[in-house]
Motif scaffolding. Structure first.
Motif, PDB file in Angstrom:
ATOM      1  N   THR A  99      -1.479  48.760 -16.159  1.00 51.30           N
ATOM      2  CA  THR A  99      -0.739  49.158 -14.959  1.00 51.30           C
ATOM      3  C   THR A  99       0.279  48.077 -14.615  1.00 51.30           C
ATOM      4  O   THR A  99       0.240  46.963 -15.157  1.00 51.30           O
ATOM      5  CB  THR A  99      -1.683  49.329 -13.755  1.00 51.30           C
ATOM      6  OG1 THR A  99      -2.195  48.036 -13.408  1.00 51.30           O
ATOM      7  CG2 THR A  99      -2.833  50.272 -14.080  1.00 51.30           C
ATOM      8  N   GLU A 100       1.153  48.421 -13.669  1.00 49.17           N
ATOM      9  CA  GLU A 100       2.176  47.468 -13.216  1.00 49.17           C
ATOM     10  C   GLU A 100       1.526  46.176 -12.710  1.00 49.17           C
ATOM     11  O   GLU A 100       2.073  45.090 -12.845  1.00 49.17           O
ATOM     12  CB  GLU A 100       2.978  48.126 -12.090  1.00 49.17           C
ATOM     13  CG  GLU A 100       4.285  47.450 -11.809  1.00 49.17           C
ATOM     14  CD  GLU A 100       5.145  48.263 -10.865  1.00 49.17           C
ATOM     15  OE1 GLU A 100       4.743  49.374 -10.456  1.00 49.17           O
ATOM     16  OE2 GLU A 100       6.237  47.768 -10.541  1.00 49.17           O
ATOM     17  N   GLU A 101       0.345  46.317 -12.114  1.00 51.42           N
ATOM     18  CA  GLU A 101      -0.359  45.138 -11.572  1.00 51.42           C
ATOM     19  C   GLU A 101      -1.066  44.339 -12.664  1.00 51.42           C
ATOM     20  O   GLU A 101      -1.710  43.343 -12.393  1.00 51.42           O
ATOM     21  CB  GLU A 101      -1.404  45.556 -10.528  1.00 51.42           C
ATOM     22  CG  GLU A 101      -0.838  45.801  -9.141  1.00 51.42           C
ATOM     23  CD  GLU A 101      -0.084  47.108  -9.061  1.00 51.42           C
ATOM     24  OE1 GLU A 101      -0.569  48.086  -9.665  1.00 51.42           O
ATOM     25  OE2 GLU A 101       0.989  47.148  -8.455  1.00 51.42           O
ATOM     26  N   GLY A 102      -0.973  44.802 -13.905  1.00 51.87           N
ATOM     27  CA  GLY A 102      -1.578  44.070 -15.011  1.00 51.87           C
ATOM     28  C   GLY A 102      -3.013  44.457 -15.305  1.00 51.87           C
ATOM     29  O   GLY A 102      -3.672  43.846 -16.142  1.00 51.87           O
ATOM     30  N   GLU A 103      -3.525  45.469 -14.603  1.00 46.65           N
ATOM     31  CA  GLU A 103      -4.901  45.901 -14.889  1.00 46.65           C
ATOM     32  C   GLU A 103      -4.929  46.707 -16.180  1.00 46.65           C
ATOM     33  O   GLU A 103      -4.094  47.585 -16.383  1.00 46.65           O
ATOM     34  CB  GLU A 103      -5.429  46.784 -13.760  1.00 46.65           C
ATOM     35  CG  GLU A 103      -5.695  46.038 -12.478  1.00 46.65           C
ATOM     36  CD  GLU A 103      -5.971  47.014 -11.352  1.00 46.65           C
ATOM     37  OE1 GLU A 103      -7.095  47.031 -10.864  1.00 46.65           O
ATOM     38  OE2 GLU A 103      -5.051  47.756 -10.979  1.00 46.65           O
ATOM     39  N   GLU A 104      -5.904  46.431 -17.011  1.00 48.94           N
ATOM     40  CA  GLU A 104      -6.012  47.162 -18.277  1.00 48.94           C
ATOM     41  C   GLU A 104      -7.159  48.156 -18.228  1.00 48.94           C
ATOM     42  O   GLU A 104      -8.175  47.903 -17.577  1.00 48.94           O
ATOM     43  CB  GLU A 104      -6.259  46.182 -19.428  1.00 48.94           C
ATOM     44  CG  GLU A 104      -5.021  45.397 -19.800  1.00 48.94           C
ATOM     45  CD  GLU A 104      -5.191  44.641 -21.104  1.00 48.94           C
ATOM     46  OE1 GLU A 104      -6.327  44.547 -21.604  1.00 48.94           O
ATOM     47  OE2 GLU A 104      -4.177  44.143 -21.601  1.00 48.94           O
TER      48      GLU A 104
ATOM     49  N   TYR B 114     -13.435  59.052 -21.470  1.00 47.36           N
ATOM     50  CA  TYR B 114     -13.329  58.155 -20.326  1.00 47.36           C
ATOM     51  C   TYR B 114     -13.427  56.730 -20.809  1.00 47.36           C
ATOM     52  O   TYR B 114     -13.778  56.453 -21.946  1.00 47.36           O
ATOM     53  CB  TYR B 114     -14.376  58.463 -19.250  1.00 47.36           C
ATOM     54  CG  TYR B 114     -15.805  58.439 -19.715  1.00 47.36           C
ATOM     55  CD1 TYR B 114     -16.509  57.250 -19.794  1.00 47.36           C
ATOM     56  CD2 TYR B 114     -16.449  59.619 -20.058  1.00 47.36           C
ATOM     57  CE1 TYR B 114     -17.825  57.231 -20.220  1.00 47.36           C
ATOM     58  CE2 TYR B 114     -17.765  59.609 -20.484  1.00 47.36           C
ATOM     59  CZ  TYR B 114     -18.445  58.407 -20.564  1.00 47.36           C
ATOM     60  OH  TYR B 114     -19.742  58.403 -20.982  1.00 47.36           O
ATOM     61  N   ALA B 115     -13.119  55.847 -19.949  1.00 43.52           N
ATOM     62  CA  ALA B 115     -13.104  54.446 -20.338  1.00 43.52           C
ATOM     63  C   ALA B 115     -14.516  53.971 -20.606  1.00 43.52           C
ATOM     64  O   ALA B 115     -15.369  54.049 -19.748  1.00 43.52           O
ATOM     65  CB  ALA B 115     -12.483  53.619 -19.224  1.00 43.52           C
ATOM     66  N   SER B 116     -14.746  53.454 -21.809  1.00 41.44           N
ATOM     67  CA  SER B 116     -16.103  53.022 -22.128  1.00 41.44           C
ATOM     68  C   SER B 116     -16.488  51.808 -21.298  1.00 41.44           C
ATOM     69  O   SER B 116     -17.650  51.565 -21.059  1.00 41.44           O
ATOM     70  CB  SER B 116     -16.213  52.705 -23.611  1.00 41.44           C
ATOM     71  OG  SER B 116     -15.299  51.697 -23.947  1.00 41.44           O
ATOM     72  N   ASN B 117     -15.511  51.047 -20.855  1.00 39.96           N
ATOM     73  CA  ASN B 117     -15.853  49.872 -20.052  1.00 39.96           C
ATOM     74  C   ASN B 117     -15.952  50.204 -18.568  1.00 39.96           C
ATOM     75  O   ASN B 117     -16.228  49.343 -17.752  1.00 39.96           O
ATOM     76  CB  ASN B 117     -14.818  48.763 -20.271  1.00 39.96           C
ATOM     77  CG  ASN B 117     -13.414  49.213 -19.922  1.00 39.96           C
ATOM     78  OD1 ASN B 117     -13.219  50.282 -19.339  1.00 39.96           O
ATOM     79  ND2 ASN B 117     -12.439  48.409 -20.274  1.00 39.96           N
ATOM     80  N   GLY B 118     -15.707  51.474 -18.229  1.00 38.65           N
ATOM     81  CA  GLY B 118     -15.877  51.887 -16.840  1.00 38.65           C
ATOM     82  C   GLY B 118     -14.756  51.455 -15.924  1.00 38.65           C
ATOM     83  O   GLY B 118     -14.766  51.743 -14.735  1.00 38.65           O
TER      84      GLY B 118
ATOM     85  N   GLY C 256      -2.594  58.716 -23.802  1.00 36.59           N
ATOM     86  CA  GLY C 256      -3.006  58.431 -22.431  1.00 36.59           C
ATOM     87  C   GLY C 256      -1.872  58.444 -21.432  1.00 36.59           C
ATOM     88  O   GLY C 256      -1.984  57.835 -20.367  1.00 36.59           O
ATOM     89  N   ALA C 257      -0.758  59.119 -21.776  1.00 35.65           N
ATOM     90  CA  ALA C 257       0.429  59.201 -20.900  1.00 35.65           C
ATOM     91  C   ALA C 257       1.005  57.829 -20.587  1.00 35.65           C
ATOM     92  O   ALA C 257       1.428  57.547 -19.470  1.00 35.65           O
ATOM     93  CB  ALA C 257       0.132  59.982 -19.615  1.00 35.65           C
TER      94      ALA C 257
ATOM     95  N   THR D 250      -5.316  51.069 -25.253  1.00 35.39           N
ATOM     96  CA  THR D 250      -5.399  50.197 -24.077  1.00 35.39           C
ATOM     97  C   THR D 250      -4.127  50.368 -23.265  1.00 35.39           C
ATOM     98  O   THR D 250      -3.021  50.198 -23.776  1.00 35.39           O
ATOM     99  CB  THR D 250      -5.558  48.723 -24.506  1.00 35.39           C
ATOM    100  OG1 THR D 250      -6.775  48.619 -25.247  1.00 35.39           O
ATOM    101  CG2 THR D 250      -5.628  47.804 -23.306  1.00 35.39           C
ATOM    102  N   LEU D 251      -4.288  50.736 -22.026  1.00 37.04           N
ATOM    103  CA  LEU D 251      -3.153  50.969 -21.142  1.00 37.04           C
ATOM    104  C   LEU D 251      -3.142  49.898 -20.058  1.00 37.04           C
ATOM    105  O   LEU D 251      -4.179  49.338 -19.716  1.00 37.04           O
ATOM    106  CB  LEU D 251      -3.257  52.363 -20.519  1.00 37.04           C
ATOM    107  CG  LEU D 251      -3.212  53.516 -21.523  1.00 37.04           C
ATOM    108  CD1 LEU D 251      -3.575  54.828 -20.858  1.00 37.04           C
ATOM    109  CD2 LEU D 251      -1.832  53.623 -22.154  1.00 37.04           C
TER     110      LEU D 251
END
Ligand code: FES
Length: 242
Positions: free
Chosen positions: A91-96, A29-33, A162-163, A88-89
């Motif tokens: 999203t379209e909205e720019g969230e990492e 899971y994401a270590s940064n939550g 991570g797809a 690091t993935l």
């Protein structure tokens, strides 16, 4: 203390108590939550109700289970090669967000929400347009196989990373189902990482949810205790793959 370091279990009196999950040896899971949602902790079991064992998974085989909702399909894969680490993935909205790696002895076991991030194509009991394509097969969606393909509009996703989206009209990665392998080799789903499409899915497929799950309300219920996990051709009647 990180709340995820504890599991809630029912005590003899029925009260909820926290215990250290000493049996859990690997996590994903994401270590940064960020972009992580914890859901019910659910054990993956076969059609006979027996626990699925990580070391018994067939390589490069599409396994399906529904998680975190009764009506949301997810895929489980034991890849041929170890997955990447700390991807690091975006999203379209720019969230990492950070996808840590697969689990299992060689980091080959991964799980994803099987709802396409483009226009929500997904496996149903009738048919499936979305699945992993084995390395020795061909796909029109990407130059290489060994990737997850949505044959609805030919998007490809990297199963080892991570797809993340590789090609096609999809932009977002598929959401990850966060899984753990316990010391006894059993597999557990605990949450979802990334931009899931559950809200749009439940809004869009009302007739289908009625047909297969008895309605949207029932399909939205959270899976509890265990999730039946079967190979794709037992989950669906027709596999469509280009
Ligand atoms: S719905 Fe998957 S590529 Fe369009």
């Amino acid at each position: 203390m990180n709340r995820r370091n504890f599991l809630k279990v029912a005590s003899a009196t029925g009260a909820m108590v926290a215990v250290s999950p000493s049996s859990i040896i690997q996590k994903l899971y994401a270590s940064n939550g960020l972009m992580y949602t914890a859901y019910e902790r659910v054990q993956l079991v076969g059609a006979d109700g027996a626990p699925i064992k990580a070391s018994a998974l067939k390589k490069e085989t599409n396994y399906m289970f529904n998680y975190p909702h009764v009506g949301t399909p997810a895929m489980l894969l034991d890849l041929d090669d170890p997955s990447a680490k700390d991807v690091t993935l975006k999203t379209e909205e720019g969230e990492e967000y950070l996808w840590k790696s697969g689990v299992g002895a060689k980091r080959t076991i991964v799980a994803y929400s099987a709802i396409c991030s483009h226009q929500l194509a997904h496996p149903t009991p009738s048919d499936s347009f979305l699945q992993y394509v084995q390395k020795d097969k061909k796909t029109m969606a990407y130059k290489n196989s060994g990737v997850i393909v949505c044959s609805s509009h030919l998007s490809a996703f990297e199963a080892k990373e991570g797809a993340k989206r590789l090609s096609g009209p999809a932009v977002d990665p598929l959401a990850s189902v966060v899984i753990e392998v316990a010391e006894d080799d059993t597999i557990w789903a605990v949450g979802v990482l990334g931009a899931d499409r559950f809200h749009a899915y439940f809004k869009t497929f009302k007739p289908e949810l009625k047909e297969f799950y008895g309605g949207k309300r029932k399909a939205k219920k959270l899976v509890k205790i265990s999730a039946k996990t079967v190979v794709l051709n037992e989950y669906t009647k027709e596999i469509i793959q280009y």
